[in-house]
Design a protein around this motif. Structure first.
Motif, mmCIF file in Angstrom:
data_model
loop_
_atom_site.group_PDB
_atom_site.id
_atom_site.type_symbol
_atom_site.label_atom_id
_atom_site.label_comp_id
_atom_site.label_asym_id
_atom_site.label_seq_id
_atom_site.Cartn_x
_atom_site.Cartn_y
_atom_site.Cartn_z
ATOM 1 N N VAL A 23 0.838 -1.209 0.000
ATOM 2 C CA VAL A 23 0.000 0.000 0.000
ATOM 3 C C VAL A 23 0.870 1.255 0.000
ATOM 4 O O VAL A 23 0.658 2.178 -0.800
ATOM 5 N N ALA A 24 1.867 1.278 0.880
ATOM 6 C CA ALA A 24 2.751 2.446 0.936
ATOM 7 C C ALA A 24 3.510 2.607 -0.378
ATOM 8 O O ALA A 24 3.662 3.719 -0.894
ATOM 9 N N GLY A 25 3.980 1.499 -0.945
ATOM 10 C CA GLY A 25 4.693 1.552 -2.223
ATOM 11 C C GLY A 25 3.819 2.075 -3.348
ATOM 12 O O GLY A 25 4.279 2.828 -4.209
ATOM 13 N N ALA A 26 2.536 1.681 -3.349
ATOM 14 C CA ALA A 26 1.620 2.160 -4.388
ATOM 15 C C ALA A 26 1.422 3.670 -4.295
ATOM 16 O O ALA A 26 1.438 4.377 -5.308
ATOM 17 N N VAL A 27 1.264 4.174 -3.079
ATOM 18 C CA VAL A 27 1.101 5.626 -2.883
ATOM 19 C C VAL A 27 2.359 6.368 -3.316
ATOM 20 O O VAL A 27 2.298 7.369 -4.045
ATOM 21 N N ILE A 28 3.509 5.862 -2.898
ATOM 22 C CA ILE A 28 4.774 6.508 -3.255
ATOM 23 C C ILE A 28 5.015 6.422 -4.760
ATOM 24 O O ILE A 28 5.415 7.400 -5.388
ATOM 25 N N GLY A 29 4.763 5.261 -5.361
ATOM 26 C CA GLY A 29 4.947 5.098 -6.811
ATOM 27 C C GLY A 29 4.060 6.025 -7.610
ATOM 28 O O GLY A 29 4.480 6.606 -8.615
ATOM 29 N N ASN A 30 2.812 6.191 -7.173
ATOM 30 C CA ASN A 30 1.886 7.107 -7.855
ATOM 31 C C ASN A 30 2.397 8.541 -7.764
ATOM 32 O O ASN A 30 2.360 9.289 -8.747
ATOM 33 N N THR A 31 2.911 8.930 -6.598
ATOM 34 C CA THR A 31 3.450 10.281 -6.409
ATOM 35 C C THR A 31 4.685 10.505 -7.274
ATOM 36 O O THR A 31 4.838 11.566 -7.886
ATOM 37 N N ILE A 32 5.552 9.496 -7.355
ATOM 38 C CA ILE A 32 6.750 9.614 -8.196
ATOM 39 C C ILE A 32 6.351 9.803 -9.653
ATOM 40 O O ILE A 32 6.890 10.661 -10.355
ATOM 41 N N GLU A 33 5.393 9.009 -10.134
ATOM 42 C CA GLU A 33 4.958 9.130 -11.529
ATOM 43 C C GLU A 33 4.376 10.514 -11.797
ATOM 44 O O GLU A 33 4.705 11.159 -12.801
#
Length: 157
Positions: free
Chosen positions: A89-99
């Motif tokens: 979940v944390a990785g998905a939020v961070i990955g979305n923000t990076i993109e």
């Protein structure tokens, strides 16, 4: 092993997210060798804007996988599942923000006056040409996309 995987996945995400641009200096390969319509215009105003980044889901998916793998390698067997889910979940939020951040562009909104008196507004990424009110420009329309660039010297407006 996990650190290498995380680094490679984030590098891939950043590289893929940075591939899109609206710059008038970058031409899509599908627009080459195609006849384009050209219109003369004059710049009325130039306003800096920001084109928000994309959220295709690629960043969230990649971040979720990376976070899940990283989280599942922590602790004993019971903790691995819980930490793996939290990591995903944390990785998905961070990955979305990076993109979203990696695909954000500085742009300009150009208000233009065509020769026939009509007005048009175009938003495009900041390119190599700096346009100012009063500048003669041409609008190059190819495949439904518009690029605005300075009119060639010696053209009649």
């Amino acid at each position: 092993m996990t650190i290498r995987f995380l680094t490679a996945a984030l590098a891939l995400l950043t590289g893929v997210a940075g591939c899109s641009t609206t710059s008038p200096d970058v031409i899509d390969p599908r627009d080459t060798q195609r006849l384009a319509n050209v219109q003369d215009a004059t710049v009325l105003s130039v306003r800096p804007v920001t084109v928000d980044g994309s959220q295709s889901g690629l960043g969230a998916a990649t971040g979720g996988v990376v976070g899940g793998v990283a989280g599942s390698s922590v602790g004993g067997s019971r903790e691995q599942v819980v930490v793996g889910v939290i990591g995903a979940v944390a990785g998905a939020v961070i990955g979305n923000t990076i993109e979203r951040t990696a695909t954000r562009e500085n742009a300009v909104e150009l208000l233009l006056q065509l020769k026939n008196g009509e007005r048009r507004a175009v938003v495009q990424a900041v390119g190599s040409e700096k346009l100012a009110p009063g500048d003669p420009v041409i609008l190059v329309v190819t495949g439904g996309k518009v690029r605005v660039m300075r009119a060639p010297a010696g053209t009649v407006q």
